[in-house]
Scaffold this motif. Structure first.
Motif, short mmCIF file in Angstrom:
data_model
loop_
_atom_site.label_atom_id
_atom_site.label_comp_id
_atom_site.label_asym_id
_atom_site.label_seq_id
_atom_site.Cartn_x
_atom_site.Cartn_y
_atom_site.Cartn_z
N LYS A 101 0.13 5.32 -5.38
CA LYS A 101 -1.01 4.63 -5.98
C LYS A 101 -2.15 4.49 -4.97
CE LYS A 101 1.58 3.94 -9.60
NZ LYS A 101 1.38 4.72 -10.83
N THR A 102 -3.33 4.20 -5.51
CA THR A 102 -4.51 4.00 -4.66
C THR A 102 -4.29 2.85 -3.68
OG1 THR A 102 -5.96 4.80 -6.42
CG2 THR A 102 -6.98 3.55 -4.64
N LYS A 103 -3.64 1.77 -4.13
CA LYS A 103 -3.39 0.63 -3.25
C LYS A 103 -2.43 1.00 -2.13
CE LYS A 103 0.32 -1.57 -5.96
NZ LYS A 103 1.35 -1.52 -4.91
N ASP A 104 -1.50 1.95 -2.40
CA ASP A 104 -0.59 2.40 -1.35
C ASP A 104 -1.37 3.12 -0.25
OD1 ASP A 104 1.71 1.48 -2.71
OD2 ASP A 104 1.76 3.30 -3.93
N GLU A 107 -3.30 0.59 1.83
CA GLU A 107 -2.44 -0.18 2.73
C GLU A 107 -1.96 0.67 3.91
OE1 GLU A 107 0.61 -1.63 0.18
OE2 GLU A 107 -0.67 -3.11 -0.80
#
Length: 259
Positions: A101-104, A107
């Protein structure tokens, strides 16, 4: 407790000589620690180490630390290109592998920058000012030891119960007081500038900043529901556990232009 003490003695026996020797042994050693630290975070995120996001980000953080000895490029040149390249390639990878995912990606890059700059700054400071690095390490270790010992003896007021229930205000103040006393004595014999007060004040700020770095690591572990970042250091946890205070301090020094 015995395991914790033995591990600490072994770690100090390896780390101190590396700091003393400096040069390429220190660069390689800190680059390896940066890779281990980032791999601990990837493990917390349950991202396989044998995968494109892991391999590329681990390679990137390794190069970030090595860049201290790149003769033709400044650190900022290296960092900015590595960060952008990692971002673009991971975004493209996520198009083919929707599980990422984009959030991965965000991070991974965030921790890559934080860890990479931290260990880069340690090496850079060793190159430019060994005496100052020794003082900073003294302040960090004295703060940690003082906070632990004084907190156990007289600590009653919780510092951040939602993040780290065992830390107390009394321990935090005690750690900073102990570090300040030792820093003042150190500066009497090894002055870092014409103004003893300004350097002493910086050391007090570093003591407080280190404790904030400790809280940041505790918050990170709570978010991922894990007790330790790793188990490479029996009784102490992982590299992120042991360098939590120092990493934030080194990032702040990088921002201030000290390294």
């Amino acid at each position: 407790m015995f395991t914790r003490v033995i591990t600490a003695l072994i770690a100090v026996a390896v780390f101190i000589p590396l700091i003393w020797i400096g040069s390429w042994p220190l660069v390689i050693g800190m680059a390896v620690l940066a890779v281990i630290g980032l791999s601990e975070f990837l493990h917390m995120k349950k991202i396989k180490l044998i995968s494109f996001p892991s391999v590329f980000s681990l390679t990137s953080v390794f190069i970030m630390v090595l860049s201290v000895y790149f003769p033709l490029l400044s650190a900022v040149d290296v960092f900015s290109r590595i960060i952008v390249l990692t971002m673009v390639l991971l975004f493209l990878y996520s198009l083919a592998f929707l599980k990422i995912k984009t959030k991965d990606i965000a991070e991974i890059i965030l921790m890559m920058i934080y860890i990479g700059i931290g260990f880069y700054a340690l090496v850079a400071l060793r190159v430019t000012n060994f005496s100052l690095l020794a003082l900073i390490l003294l302040v960090i270790w004295a703060t940690d030891s003082g906070a632990y010992l004084i907190g156990r003896k007289i600590g009653k007021t919780k510092l951040a119960p939602m993040i780290s229930p065992n830390k107390t205000v009394e321990g935090a103040l005690g750690g900073t007081v102990l570090a300040s006393v030792l820093a003042f004595i150190y500066l009497l014999y090894f002055p870092q500038s014409q103004s003893l007060f300004s350097t002493f004040f910086l050391m007090v700020v570093i003591s407080v900043t280190g404790q904030i770095g400790d809280l940041l690591e505790s918050k990170l572990k709570r978010e991922y529901d894990t007790k330790d970042s790793g188990n490479i250091l029996p009784g102490h946890g992982g590299i992120l556990d042991r360098f939590d205070s120092l990493l934030l301090v080194l990032n702040v020094l990088f921002i201030l232009g000290v390294v």
